[in-house]
Scaffold this motif. Structure first.
Motif: not given
Length: 648
Positions: A472-484
């Motif tokens: 379930r945390y795959r998408l949130p982790l991707i979203e957090l990585a987008l700015p970097a």
């Protein structure tokens, strides 16, 4: 008014702006023609050729009508249109990179996602919460070193949007107030206001250019007059001076009325964004408190940036002083905004001082309590997909709480790694590693050969934790990585994209989960012009049928069950879909082509399709994480920022 109605309204507002621009240009052509002919006539540049003076010395009506020289008028019209169009296009190209161009024009500095500054960490955390809760990509955050209390959202789409915020806003507002301000700016991201705002800037620049040309003509008179005799009879200098002054007057008058239009459009959008922020946070005191502090702060919300006037309609508060406050103000009066949020407000503004560390800790304490516990570890709620559709552009406090819990439950090391461009690449690679040992070995070999060494080492460092990560945390982790990931250079990004392709194709096939994650990453990292949304669903029946067929097969192993899910979904539509596409014929290549067409649906047509997709996903009474990811990937491809599906 929901998200899709707002999108449709924004589309109509853009059409009206174009109509108003055409009317403004037509008026400029008429006025400029009269002025040019008047100046030329006054200095006898056209009178001998076109005017016959009768014996009494008067110019008759017939002679005046002879001044209507169509080649002259055509030349003036063509010149005005060319100046306005080229000026608008030039400004559009300047702002082509989206929100980043606006933030840099205002002197903003990109906040490093790995910053150690406590205030900057706090605003980044608030922005991350809002993004995860609303289903939008986490936008980069720029800080303006200004003591005013203000903020803005800018961009063409959620994918290239940025949040800008002043140092005074970060320093003087507590967490609840920051949440209200950021939620207000996210409303502008949801509802198409950003794109409308950038178009306003471009259009007004084209009209302003006429005044700038007038300035250039006036300046040129000085150089032309050098060396001429004071008694010279050459009247061309005076003609140019008259034309220059006239162009300045016309250009600035056009800009004046354009700014009135800009202000009128902006004021109504600000009320909507305030209301949307309250719905999001369920805390009217947050945004109302920020507005009260603007009223009590010595610097108010007036930004000192050189280009602040050009982008004044994008700010949270009135960004510049106006001489005609009622007509030219881009924002409603502070008391009006506050009383809509807090009808019992006593009309007094507070003395504004930065909160002490103890006060800030107390303000954040409820937040910490809300974050205790895991985020949505149970199954999805019944009708969770339909509820998520209804929350598009209107996320609720439940979605915000979900985001807070998700961020608290994420491993601290993984969350920190998402903020570094090398480690973020390693995390994304890790999410796409195959469960089969042989396939994974081949994937690692390919990455060792092709990936940046630092990114490959980060993958090895975090691989075990990624394997244990709740899916379930795959998408949130991707979203957090987008700015970097958005900070990757022009040479780094193609390598990263190539490696993603190698990972998903390493076993000779691409699963729907791999496609969904890849699609979300690429869609949110690459610049793409917003599609023209002018198609009806009845014009896209083969594409809709293919999309629903693929989703039906993804959720059902049995052909009959897939047929039942497809039929149930098709039954929700007002149009008749083609038969279920066979599993072998529903390729991902065809899916990408279908989504490119379906993204052109009119705003009010998209919820019909999304609700059919939801019916398909929920047909068997269970929504898997893979189905939820696929569902959100499709919504993202349709430019509909879907909040996470909730467990209750």
């Amino acid at each position: 008014m929901n998200f899709f109605e707002q999108q449709d309204r924004a589309k109509r507002n853009t059409t009206w702006l174009v109509v108003l621009l055409v009317a403004a240009v037509a008026s400029l052509i008429v006025v400029t023609t009269v002025v040019v002919v008047g100046v030329l006539f006054a200095f006898e540049e056209v009178a001998p050729a076109y005017v016959q003076i009768d014996s009494s010395g008067n110019v008759g009506m017939v002679q005046v009508l002879k001044l209507v020289d169509w080649p002259l008028i055509g030349g003036i019209a063509l010149g005005i249109i060319t100046v306005v169009v080229l000026g608008s296009l030039f400004k559009r190209l300047q702002l082509n990179s989206g929100g980043r161009a606006v933030a840099e024009a205002l002197g903003g500095r990109l906040i490093n996602v790995s910053t150690n500054d406590a205030d900057e960490k706090r605003i980044l955390n608030v922005v991350e919460e809002m993004a995860i809760a609303s289903g939008t990509p986490v936008p980069p955050v720029y800080v303006l070193e200004d003591n005013a209390i203000n903020a803005f959202a800018a961009g063409h789409s959620p994918q290239d949007a940025v949040i800008g915020i002043t140092r005074g806003c970060i320093r003087l507002l507590n967490r609840s107030e920051l949440q209200g301000v950021v939620a207000h700016e996210f409303s502008h991201i949801f509802h198409g206001d950003m794109r409308l705002n950038i178009r306003l800037v471009s259009m007004l620049h084209g009209i302003l250019l006429i005044g700038l040309i007038g300035q250039m003509l006036v300046r040129s008179v000085r150089y032309r007059a050098i060396g001429r005799s004071r008694n010279s009879n050459d009247k061309s200098v005076f003609a140019m001076l008259g034309l220059g002054a006239a162009f300045m007057l016309i250009g600035y008058a056009g800009t004046f009325f354009g700014n009135i239009i800009k202000a009128a459009v902006s004021r109504q959008r600000e009320f909507l964004a305030d209301a949307s922020a309250v719905q999001f946070t369920r805390d009217p005191s947050g945004i109302a408190g920020a507005l009260r502090k603007i009223g009590g702060h010595a610097g108010g919300s007036q930004v000192e940036a050189v280009n602040a006037a050009e982008f004044s309609h994008m700010f949270f508060g009135q960004g510049v002083r106006t001489s005609l406050s009622s007509m030219m103000a881009t924002h409603p009066p502070l008391p009006d905004r506050i009383r809509r949020l807090e009808p019992s407000w006593d009309g007094r503004f507070p003395v504004v001082q930065p909160p002490s560390p103890e006060q800030q800790q107390a303000a954040d304490a409820p937040q910490a309590n809300a974050q205790q516990g895991g985020a949505g570890l149970g199954g999805f709620a019944p009708l969770a997909a339909v509820a998520a559709i209804d929350a598009i552009g209107q996320p609720s406090a439940a979605h915000l709480q979900y985001a807070q819990q998700t961020l608290a439950a994420l491993d601290d090391e993984l969350r920190a790694a998402a903020h570094d461009s090398y480690s973020a690449r390693g995390l994304i690679y890790g999410l796409l590693l195959h469960k089969d040992r042989n396939v994974r070995t081949e994937q690692l070999r390919l990455l060792e050969q092709n990936a940046a060494p630092e990114a490959y080492r980060a993958l090895l460092r975090y691989a075990e934790k990624i394997d244990r990560l709740d899916e379930r945390y795959r998408l949130p982790l991707i979203e957090l990585a987008l700015p970097a990931l958005k900070e990757l250079s022009a040479s780094q990004y193609p390598v990263f994209k190539k490696n993603l392709g190698l990972l998903v194709r390493a076993d000779g096939r691409v699963s729907l989960m791999e496609w969904a994650l890849y699609r979300i990453i690429i869609h949110n990292l690459e610049d793409h012009a917003p599609p023209a949304t002018n198609k009806q669903l009845k014009q896209c029946l083969p594409e809709a049928g293919l999309l629903l067929s693929l989703l039906a097969h993804a959720g059902q192993d049995d052909h009959e069950e897939a047929q039942a899910a497809y039929s149930a979904a098709a039954g929700t539509l007002s149009v008749r879909l083609p038969p279920l596409v066979a599993r072998a014929d529903a390729s991902l290549t065809k899916l990408n082509q279908a989504l490119a067409t379906l993204s052109q649906l009119r705003p009010l047509q998209k919820p019909q399709l999304l609700k059919a997709l939801a019916r398909c996903v929920e047909h068997d009474g269970e929504i898997t994480v893979a189905e939820a990811e696929l569902f959100r990937a499709v919504a993202d491809a349709l430019d509909c920022p879907m909040p996470p599906l909730l467990s209750s």
